[in-house]
Enzyme design. Structure first.
Site, PDB file in Angstrom:
ATOM      1  N   CYS A  20      31.192  40.088  35.892  1.00 26.06           N
ATOM      2  CA  CYS A  20      32.384  39.236  35.826  1.00 26.06           C
ATOM      3  C   CYS A  20      32.940  39.126  34.409  1.00 26.06           C
ATOM      4  O   CYS A  20      34.146  38.973  34.224  1.00 26.06           O
ATOM      5  CB  CYS A  20      32.097  37.852  36.392  1.00 26.06           C
ATOM      6  SG  CYS A  20      30.706  37.002  35.624  1.00 26.06           S
ATOM      7  N   HIS A 126      29.372  32.724  35.627  1.00 27.23           N
ATOM      8  CA  HIS A 126      30.621  33.333  36.095  1.00 27.23           C
ATOM      9  C   HIS A 126      31.768  33.132  35.106  1.00 27.23           C
ATOM     10  O   HIS A 126      31.969  32.037  34.577  1.00 27.23           O
ATOM     11  CB  HIS A 126      31.029  32.766  37.454  1.00 27.23           C
ATOM     12  CG  HIS A 126      32.149  33.525  38.102  1.00 27.23           C
ATOM     13  ND1 HIS A 126      32.066  34.863  38.409  1.00 27.23           N
ATOM     14  CD2 HIS A 126      33.400  33.146  38.481  1.00 27.23           C
ATOM     15  CE1 HIS A 126      33.193  35.269  38.957  1.00 27.23           C
ATOM     16  NE2 HIS A 126      34.020  34.246  39.001  1.00 27.23           N
ATOM     17  N   ASP A 141      40.451  35.742  39.134  1.00 24.80           N
ATOM     18  CA  ASP A 141      39.023  35.638  39.433  1.00 24.80           C
ATOM     19  C   ASP A 141      38.581  36.880  40.208  1.00 24.80           C
ATOM     20  O   ASP A 141      39.173  37.227  41.236  1.00 24.80           O
ATOM     21  CB  ASP A 141      38.770  34.377  40.258  1.00 24.80           C
ATOM     22  CG  ASP A 141      37.292  34.026  40.360  1.00 24.80           C
ATOM     23  OD1 ASP A 141      36.447  34.937  40.237  1.00 24.80           O
ATOM     24  OD2 ASP A 141      36.992  32.843  40.571  1.00 24.80           O
TER      25      ASP A 141
END
Length: 285
Positions: A20, A126, A141
């Site tokens: 991520c 994250h 995202d």
């Protein structure tokens, strides 16, 4: 006024393993500029410099060098999560500065986030970015199938809900790349990046939302899955669109409160689900 970049196309990366941080940096830059190996190299360089500082401190008796060498790295975890320092160094290559939203220098952005061009958000392991592209805000995202459009009004409420849920938020400042140095969108340097028009992104999100809604009743979520839910998922795309058309401060506060309440409710449901699963297991024994 911001120029239209990449012909108005949106660059999005879908979650791959624990990358991520890579997805976050690339969507800030709007192109496949970094790989996981690039960020790992940055982390290694930072580790080396930090070890040198620690050794110099140990030589003067300030502290023991062993205190630092007790872990493999302070900038990348075994699970692949990178530190904010790694993201900062990577973006510095493009003369971009990353500063915390809660610092005094960021006060103008706290009052009017629309003045900025990008935000980086982090919670637990994250990372994701919120980016303005061609004058419009999007949530990039990597856990989403496509970028989610955010109105200028909803942007503020969204950031408030994230802060209230414990997310660390950073502003990215500087002159962003206007064009990705790839001659074709099909030549992206990784397998998880894609170029989408705003219309395609909206269509993909609608299709994904419809699929998830039809299957969610048949699936029991574990507490770990609930912990990974983001606050903005508490609102449907229809609700977001409705709120986006309204410009009232009281409503903004109500939305933020609603997002926080929904997030807390999700955590409670996760706890209930875990308890139910445990009881079911005990009955089977």
């Amino acid at each position: 006024m911001e120029r239209t970049s990449n012909g108005g196309m949106l660059y999005h990366e879908v979650q791959e393993a624990n990358l991520c941080a890579v997805h976050c940096v690339n969507t800030v830059l709007q192109g496949p500029f970094f790989s996981e190996f690039d960020l790992a190299a940055v982390a290694s360089d930072l580790d080396g410099k930090e070890r040198q500082v620690m050794l110099e401190g140990a030589a003067t008796g300030t502290f023991a060098a062993g205190d630092f060498f007790s872990e493999e790295s302070h900038n990348v975890s075994l699970g692949g999560d990178f530190s904010i320092q790694v993201l900062q160094k990577a973006l510095e290559v493009w003369d971009l500065q990353v500063i915390p939203l809660n610092c005094p220098d960021a006060e103008p952005a706290q009052i009017d986030p629309e003045l900025e061009n990008a935000f980086i958000c982090h919670l637990h392991d994250h990372w994701f970015c919120i980016r303005k592209v061609s004058g419009e805000w999007y949530n990039f995202d990597s856990l989403l199938a496509a970028p989610q459009h955010l109105s200028k009004f909803y942007l503020s409420a969204f950031l408030d809900s994230l802060k209230g849920s414990g997310w660390s938020i950073f502003i990215v400042k500087g002159n962003f790349p206007q064009e990705c140095p790839m001659s074709s969108s099909s030549e992206a340097s990784n397998a998880f990046g894609q170029w989408l028009s705003p219309e395609d992104a909206e269509r993909i999100l609608k299709e994904t939302s419809s699929t998830q809604s039809s299957s969610s009743a048949a699936n029991n979520r574990s507490s770990d899955n609930v912990d990974q839910e983001r606050p903005y998922q508490a609102l449907s795309s229809e609700e977001v669109r409705t709120f986006s058309e309204m410009e009232d401060d009281d409503l903004k506060a109500a939305i933020a409160a609603s997002l926080l309440d929904a997030s807390a409710a999700g955590a409670d449901l996760g706890a209930v689900g875990t308890t139910s699963q445990r009881e079911g297991t005990e009955k089977q024994k």
